[in-house]
Design a protein around this motif. Sequence first.
Motif, short mmCIF file in Angstrom:
data_model
loop_
_atom_site.label_atom_id
_atom_site.label_comp_id
_atom_site.label_asym_id
_atom_site.label_seq_id
_atom_site.Cartn_x
_atom_site.Cartn_y
_atom_site.Cartn_z
N ALA A 175 -39.84 35.89 -54.90
CA ALA A 175 -38.66 36.71 -54.60
C ALA A 175 -38.43 36.87 -53.09
N VAL A 176 -39.49 37.03 -52.32
CA VAL A 176 -39.32 37.20 -50.87
C VAL A 176 -38.82 35.90 -50.25
N ARG A 177 -39.40 34.77 -50.65
CA ARG A 177 -38.96 33.49 -50.10
C ARG A 177 -37.53 33.18 -50.53
N LEU A 178 -37.19 33.52 -51.75
CA LEU A 178 -35.82 33.31 -52.22
C LEU A 178 -34.83 34.15 -51.42
N ARG A 179 -35.24 35.34 -51.05
CA ARG A 179 -34.40 36.20 -50.22
C ARG A 179 -34.19 35.58 -48.83
N ARG A 210 -26.49 31.88 -46.23
CA ARG A 210 -25.31 32.63 -45.77
C ARG A 210 -25.07 32.42 -44.28
N ALA A 211 -26.11 32.10 -43.53
CA ALA A 211 -25.97 31.88 -42.08
C ALA A 211 -25.34 30.53 -41.77
N LEU A 249 -30.12 23.53 -54.83
CA LEU A 249 -30.07 24.72 -53.99
C LEU A 249 -28.88 25.60 -54.34
N ASP A 250 -27.71 25.02 -54.54
CA ASP A 250 -26.53 25.80 -54.91
C ASP A 250 -26.73 26.50 -56.25
N THR A 251 -27.35 25.83 -57.20
CA THR A 251 -27.61 26.42 -58.52
C THR A 251 -28.57 27.59 -58.42
N VAL A 252 -29.63 27.42 -57.66
CA VAL A 252 -30.61 28.50 -57.49
C VAL A 252 -29.97 29.69 -56.77
N LEU A 253 -29.19 29.43 -55.74
CA LEU A 253 -28.56 30.52 -55.00
C LEU A 253 -27.54 31.26 -55.87
N ARG A 254 -26.77 30.52 -56.67
CA ARG A 254 -25.82 31.17 -57.60
C ARG A 254 -26.57 32.02 -58.62
N ALA A 255 -27.65 31.48 -59.16
CA ALA A 255 -28.44 32.22 -60.15
C ALA A 255 -29.02 33.50 -59.53
N THR A 256 -29.39 33.43 -58.27
CA THR A 256 -29.91 34.60 -57.57
C THR A 256 -28.83 35.67 -57.44
N GLU A 257 -27.62 35.24 -57.11
CA GLU A 257 -26.50 36.19 -57.00
C GLU A 257 -26.22 36.85 -58.35
N VAL A 258 -26.23 36.07 -59.42
CA VAL A 258 -25.99 36.62 -60.77
C VAL A 258 -27.09 37.62 -61.12
N GLN A 259 -28.33 37.25 -60.84
CA GLN A 259 -29.45 38.14 -61.14
C GLN A 259 -29.33 39.44 -60.34
N ALA A 275 -26.60 40.82 -59.13
CA ALA A 275 -25.47 41.59 -59.66
C ALA A 275 -25.85 42.29 -60.96
N ARG A 276 -26.62 41.61 -61.78
CA ARG A 276 -27.07 42.19 -63.06
C ARG A 276 -27.99 43.38 -62.80
N ARG A 277 -28.84 43.25 -61.79
CA ARG A 277 -29.78 44.32 -61.45
C ARG A 277 -29.03 45.53 -60.88
N ASP A 278 -27.92 45.28 -60.16
CA ASP A 278 -27.15 46.35 -59.55
C ASP A 278 -26.30 47.11 -60.58
N ASP A 279 -26.05 46.50 -61.72
CA ASP A 279 -25.21 47.18 -62.76
C ASP A 279 -25.93 48.29 -63.45
#
Length: 116
Positions: free
Chosen positions: A30-34, A41-42, A100-110, A112-116
Amino acid sequence: MTTATKARVLDHPSRAEIRLEGVLHALSDAVRLRIVSDMARADGAELSCSFFDLPVTKSTRTHHFRVLRESGVIEQVYRGTAKMNVLRRDDLDALFPGLLDTVLRATEVQDARRDD
């Protein structure tokens, strides 16, 4: 090259040496994914290690960056006393198209799900 200069050059795998299992291992924490998400994003900008707000100690932070570098996910270079980091997006996209795009999109979905 002097010994002092040589010590400031970090080893990185060549594009041909980057292995899928190493990349997946690096992205499985999780830390490395962050870190990778922030770098994506940079958009190719070099970011110092201190740029990242991580909930870990300095030694653990160093470990995470080393795993990312040794797996070929990031490149690290010294600029003066700062260690700068950049995502190796071109290499990863060439070797593993869409990963990489798939993993990053999946991270965003995850996230968002956690924030709900």
